[in-house]
Design a protein around this motif. Structure first.
Motif: not given
Lengths: 186, 186
Positions: A72, A74-77, B37, B102, B104, B106, B109, B111, B113, B169, B171, B173
């Protein structure tokens, strides 16, 4: 790590004040260089009961079969990373991707997060990092030629779910010693 | 990053051969310093319809409420990290933890969980990084005093599931600009 990335002076490996783990510490500019696990995002592209695998054109495990996946950025989901890998390695796009599993590989400090989804228009190709891409049903999967134990585990979960009509989000820990071979990807 | 952690020479920020992103590259020893990340593992400890929150004794967001969570360490699984944070911040253990979501983030950077689970023996306390720990039902949650937007989102998901008897679960952003305030945790 031998030197501080901030100031270039030598670092010490010691427990910083208020911490309980050894870190690379710069006593010159007081930077603590934390090292943490990395996320590999990837996907399980499907057409009906078949899964798309790519044969690796890069080391480690050149020539062996894998799911589209990679570090993964940086900057991405996580999903953006998974879809990017699918595009790069198999020139493919997924319809309605769903979280499929989280696989810890603690001895190499990796966390795989995989999404599954149907291939858009059943369309795919061979990306730059692949020698070929091909659809496999469960009985055709080249089990002995899969690149990494995590791929074997994820595919076994996928096909078990498929038989039972389930869409489970799996969590598992990969402990195979074979992984020491792959330490170069770190 | 200004200097190579391996050899101490200055690094260049450029696209390495065969890559398509700028990296910190050492032209002296040929090391490429990838930056990726980081995973924050945490948990949602519950007692019936209540959730355990901790009030932060550390920056950023000193004095505000959060779920037990922190950076995943090398060598840990995500669940081990989540349980460690629960132990450290709330002196608590979870029964049968299950993956909860999860998230994100972004633009910083990260994640997240998260796992959820019932507090073992309904037992908890105040860890070193907390000012206090307390159980809250949905109507009591100090929504305006939560430390991070991801905590707000995860709690909203949790209570929505609780009402419907679901164990989803999630997900999602997190894009809130408030997060730029927390960049110091990076």
């Amino acid at each position: 790590m031998n030197f501080c990335g901030q100031c270039g002076k030598p670092v010490n490996f010691k427990i910083p004040a208020g911490d309980n783990r050894k870190r690379h510490v710069c006593d010159h500019c007081d930077t603590i260089h934390y090292q943490n696990p990395r996320v590999i995002s990837g996907c399980i592209p499907t057409v009906d009961d078949r899964v798309l695998l790519c044969r690796r054109a890069i080391e480690p495990r050149y020539g062996m079969w894998t799911l589209p996946a990679g570090f993964l950025e940086n900057g991405e989901t996580v999903l953006q990373g998974a879809l990017r890998e699918c595009r790069e390695e198999a020139l493919a796009t997924l319809n309605e991707p769903k979280l499929s599993g989280i696989y810890d590989i603690p001895h190499i400090n990796q966390v795989y997060i995989l999404y599954r989804g149907a291939l858009q228009n059943e369309d795919f190709g061979t990306g730059e990092e692949s020698l070929e891409a091909r659809l496999f049903s469960e009985t055709d999967i080249p089990w002995a030629a899969l690149a990494f134990p995590v791929i074997t585990t994820a595919l076994k979960h996928h096909f078990a779910d498929l038989k039972q009509g389930l869409s489970t989000v799996h969590t598992d820990i990969i402990t195979s010693r074979l992984y020491s071979l792959h330490k170069t990807t770190d």
